[in-house]
Design an enzyme around this catalytic site. Structure first.
Site, mmCIF file in Angstrom:
data_model
loop_
_atom_site.group_PDB
_atom_site.id
_atom_site.type_symbol
_atom_site.label_atom_id
_atom_site.label_comp_id
_atom_site.label_asym_id
_atom_site.label_seq_id
_atom_site.Cartn_x
_atom_site.Cartn_y
_atom_site.Cartn_z
ATOM 1 N N HIS A 1 4.082 -8.519 -4.421
ATOM 2 C CA HIS A 1 3.631 -7.232 -4.680
ATOM 3 C C HIS A 1 3.080 -6.717 -6.187
ATOM 4 O O HIS A 1 1.906 -6.374 -6.291
ATOM 5 C CB HIS A 1 4.782 -6.346 -4.324
ATOM 6 C CG HIS A 1 4.448 -4.763 -4.523
ATOM 7 N ND1 HIS A 1 4.192 -4.081 -3.380
ATOM 8 C CD2 HIS A 1 4.468 -3.949 -5.411
ATOM 9 C CE1 HIS A 1 4.176 -2.690 -3.616
ATOM 10 N NE2 HIS A 1 4.125 -2.695 -5.254
ATOM 11 N N GLU A 2 3.885 -7.129 -7.291
ATOM 12 C CA GLU A 2 3.340 -6.751 -8.469
ATOM 13 C C GLU A 2 2.190 -7.655 -8.912
ATOM 14 O O GLU A 2 1.188 -7.020 -9.554
ATOM 15 C CB GLU A 2 4.605 -7.070 -9.670
ATOM 16 C CG GLU A 2 5.926 -6.172 -9.276
ATOM 17 C CD GLU A 2 5.615 -4.699 -9.391
ATOM 18 O OE1 GLU A 2 4.527 -4.101 -10.180
ATOM 19 O OE2 GLU A 2 6.173 -4.079 -8.595
ATOM 20 N N HIS B 1 -1.107 -5.980 -7.637
ATOM 21 C CA HIS B 1 -1.596 -4.869 -8.518
ATOM 22 C C HIS B 1 -2.397 -5.291 -9.627
ATOM 23 O O HIS B 1 -3.423 -4.730 -9.909
ATOM 24 C CB HIS B 1 -0.264 -4.005 -9.147
ATOM 25 C CG HIS B 1 0.370 -3.390 -8.162
ATOM 26 N ND1 HIS B 1 -0.313 -2.363 -7.357
ATOM 27 C CD2 HIS B 1 1.820 -3.128 -8.179
ATOM 28 C CE1 HIS B 1 0.889 -1.748 -6.708
ATOM 29 N NE2 HIS B 1 1.907 -2.019 -7.242
ATOM 30 N N GLU C 1 0.265 1.534 -3.518
ATOM 31 C CA GLU C 1 1.522 0.744 -3.307
ATOM 32 C C GLU C 1 1.539 0.264 -1.845
ATOM 33 O O GLU C 1 1.942 -0.811 -1.586
ATOM 34 C CB GLU C 1 2.864 1.950 -3.037
ATOM 35 C CG GLU C 1 3.052 2.368 -4.592
ATOM 36 C CD GLU C 1 3.420 0.944 -5.568
ATOM 37 O OE1 GLU C 1 3.977 0.318 -5.130
ATOM 38 O OE2 GLU C 1 3.050 1.230 -6.834
#
Length: 301
Positions: free
Chosen positions: A140-141, A144, A216
């Site tokens: 997920h990070e 980004h 997100e």
């Protein structure tokens, strides 16, 4: 878009629209300050210095604020190993890895681009997650970074930071300087500066929150598709959301300023924010999104 992370055209479009609107707001803001303060040099120097500092040193500022430190492969072999595997799968540069010694279970990515990115996790997160859950959070990070929305959020938040600083400066100047001198013109200018700055801060606040919520969801989707295990990410979300609610309120207040960057917001059990003001979608929205991806992949949620 970087590597093999699933591209998200809606996220790209939203980032461009947000930056465009903030750019218009910024031009109007600077023009108003020039009229009110009548000092072109002062306004330009302050704006340029803050933009330069926030963009080029955002990673150091974030790490310092979270008391994070860069860690070597020898110090955190498991953490580095997971990030190395994900970056190889995603075909993207390996970011620097940092660790924050706090029980707050969270993670964030920062940096102006993929070559200067940092992924930071807390010791509280490492203690709580299973290996497949940790992989989902790190994916997920990394998404980004791949989507470049970390840099966009950093630049987008710049205008709000300037406006907030000017409100404080004008307020203290009025309290300790303007009235004592009895200069009504100075007082009127300071009040006008405060009003313009407050309005700009409010508008930029809402624009950034709207972008933050969507990014997100985009990162959840990209991470789930990269790892092929949306259920692991859903498990991590559920676990961390519940554990953060049990963190002492004073610790949550300290970390709350960085909610837009966190994997899950640092909010207590009794906190309730409207959708308009939240930096993150609700837990239910994120779990629903992951359940849909599970269905697409033909796997149980």
């Amino acid at each position: 878009m970087i590597g093999r992370f699933q591209p998200d055209r809606q996220l790209t479009a939203r980032m461009l629209v947000t930056l465009f609107l903030l750019g218009l707001l910024y031009v109007g803001f600077v023009a108003a300050l020039l009229v009110l303060l009548k000092s072109t040099v002062l306004v330009v120097v302050i704006a340029a210095a803050l933009l330069f500092g926030q963009y080029w040193f955002s990673d150091r500022i974030a790490l310092y604020a979270m008391r994070g430190r860069l860690v070597t492969r020898e110090e955190q072999p498991q953490l580095h190993g997971v990030i190395d595997r994900l970056c190889a799968t995603a075909d993207m540069p390996v970011p620097r890895v940092a660790l924050a010694d706090t029980d707050l279970p969270n993670a964030f990515a920062t940096g102006r681009n993929a070559d200067h990115a940092v992924v930071c996790v807390t010791t509280g997160l490492l203690r709580r997650l299973e290996p497949e859950e940790l992989e989902g959070v790190l994916a997920h990070e990394l998404s980004h970074v791949a989507h470049r929305d970390v840099a966009v959020i950093t630049v987008a938040s710049f205008l709000g930071v300037i406006a907030g600083l000017i409100v404080r400066f004008a307020f203290y100047s009025q309290m300790f300087g303007g009235r004592r001198r009895g200069d009504q013109n100075t007082f009127a200018i300071l009040m006008a500066v405060m009003a313009v700055s407050a309005a700009v801060y409010a508008l930029s606040f809402l624009l950034i929150r709207a972008l933050s919520r969507y990014r997100e969801l985009a990162a959840d989707r990209a991470a789930a598709l990269l790892t092929g295990r949306p259920s692991a990410l859903a498990s991590a979300l559920t676990k961390l959301d519940g554990d953060i609610a049990r963190i002492p309120s004073k610790d949550l207040r300290t970390a709350g300023a960085f909610n837009a960057f966190y994997f899950v917001p640092a909010l207590g059990a009794g906190a309730s924010l409207s959708r308009l003001l939240s930096t993150h979608p609700s837990l239910e929205q994120r779990l629903d999104g992951l359940a849909k991806i599970s269905a697409e992949l033909g796997r149980p949620a």
